[in-house]
Design an enzyme around this catalytic site. Sequence first.
Site, PDB file in Angstrom:
ATOM      1  N   HIS A 182       0.830  -1.208   0.000  1.00  0.00           N
ATOM      2  CA  HIS A 182       0.000   0.000   0.000  1.00  0.00           C
ATOM      3  C   HIS A 182       0.867   1.263   0.000  1.00  0.00           C
ATOM      4  O   HIS A 182       2.051   1.236   0.367  1.00  0.00           O
ATOM      5  CB  HIS A 182      -0.917   0.005   1.225  1.00  0.00           C
ATOM      6  CG  HIS A 182      -0.156   0.002   2.533  1.00  0.00           C
ATOM      7  ND1 HIS A 182       0.401   1.137   3.086  1.00  0.00           N
ATOM      8  CD2 HIS A 182       0.146  -1.009   3.378  1.00  0.00           C
ATOM      9  CE1 HIS A 182       0.999   0.838   4.211  1.00  0.00           C
ATOM     10  NE2 HIS A 182       0.870  -0.467   4.425  1.00  0.00           N
ATOM     11  N   GLU A 258      -2.091  -7.034   7.845  1.00  0.00           N
ATOM     12  CA  GLU A 258      -0.814  -6.922   8.550  1.00  0.00           C
ATOM     13  C   GLU A 258      -0.893  -7.619   9.905  1.00  0.00           C
ATOM     14  O   GLU A 258      -1.983  -7.856  10.444  1.00  0.00           O
ATOM     15  CB  GLU A 258      -0.447  -5.438   8.710  1.00  0.00           C
ATOM     16  CG  GLU A 258       0.903  -5.156   9.364  1.00  0.00           C
ATOM     17  CD  GLU A 258       2.083  -5.798   8.645  1.00  0.00           C
ATOM     18  OE1 GLU A 258       2.292  -7.023   8.850  1.00  0.00           O
ATOM     19  OE2 GLU A 258       2.801  -5.091   7.907  1.00  0.00           O
TER      20      GLU A 258
END
Length: 378
Positions: A182, A258
């Site tokens: 990202h 994550e």
Amino acid sequence: MAARFIVEADGGSRGNPGPAGYGAVVRDGDTGQIVAEAAEFIGHATNNVAEYKGLIAGLKAARELDPDASVDVRMDSKLVVEQMSGRWKIKHPDMQPLAAEARTVLPRGRVTYTWIPRERNKDADRLANEAMDAGKAGRQWEPRPKAAAAVDEPPLETAAPKAGWAAPADLGTPTTFVLLRHGETPLTPEKRFSGSGGSDPELSEKGRWQAERAAEALAARGSIQAVVASPMRRTRQTAETVAARLGLEVRYEDGLREVDFGDWEGLTFAEVQERHPDDLAAWLGSAKAKPTGSTESFTTLTHRAGVARDKIIARYAGKTVLVVSHVSPIKTLVRLALGAPPDSMYRMELAAASICAVQYYADGNASLRLLNDTSHLR
């Protein structure tokens, strides 16, 4: 700390019903190395009975190694996977007691089930066929001594080439993951821990710019056929920016999120070192250690990222998939593709909005094609 295992199981019947056997392997959840094997000729039975018996044998082998282990079962039997996952009813009277027995081996909360293509279950399939061959010869299957197995392997110079060296035509069309980290958030330039247990920050202005540049580069590439992303805000925003340019929908996969960094969320490395020095040292020294206050280790991440990888490969076999995720999951997928040890993650650099690429072949091999490409951001 309890171990994590992967159990691959299969069963077969020559006649269905007919002479039947099963095979199962137990792999270390971190390295993928086979740590146990089981196989047996079971006489006259159906394919499904043999598959269930292979599952039971694999679970029992994992329990013998560590009774507190958690297990990811991977099978190419859609029937067994769906029934044991609770999505399909078990109507056949031969299946019901076998499924019940399988559920008693380990607590249900410590076993997950994943369907995989048959070509990714080749070791269990091989053992099942060895068991049936043994039954045909009037004996039971016995594991080969390690020394004998080593003698049977081809010499190094004539061994089958790995994926990176073999011609694509030999292995079929690979499934390609284009791995996109990202774009930046306000925490990124300050190098603060930002996992799945924190504030779930959105992209910064620079991060949105990076997502646009990645979208341009990937549109020019012209080969992306699907987009899968972590459900966190920063990955959603990055994936949606790229998908809009490509005219594709985004599919979200929780296994790509994550790691939860617990009490370290929002802190810099130096701040963690000052406040939690012992926990940080343990975390840097072992993939099984967890950040302070977290329920996740890199071992946990390896398990769920591997499951996510296999689900994506099964859904998009032979296609090129954009996978939008975070530093730790992407490093984990790269590490697994290389067969590298857990501490190799500390030796990789992945910039915000960087691109990696891994190809997965039908024989189970993988090939790293690109790492930390940021040329589109220059």
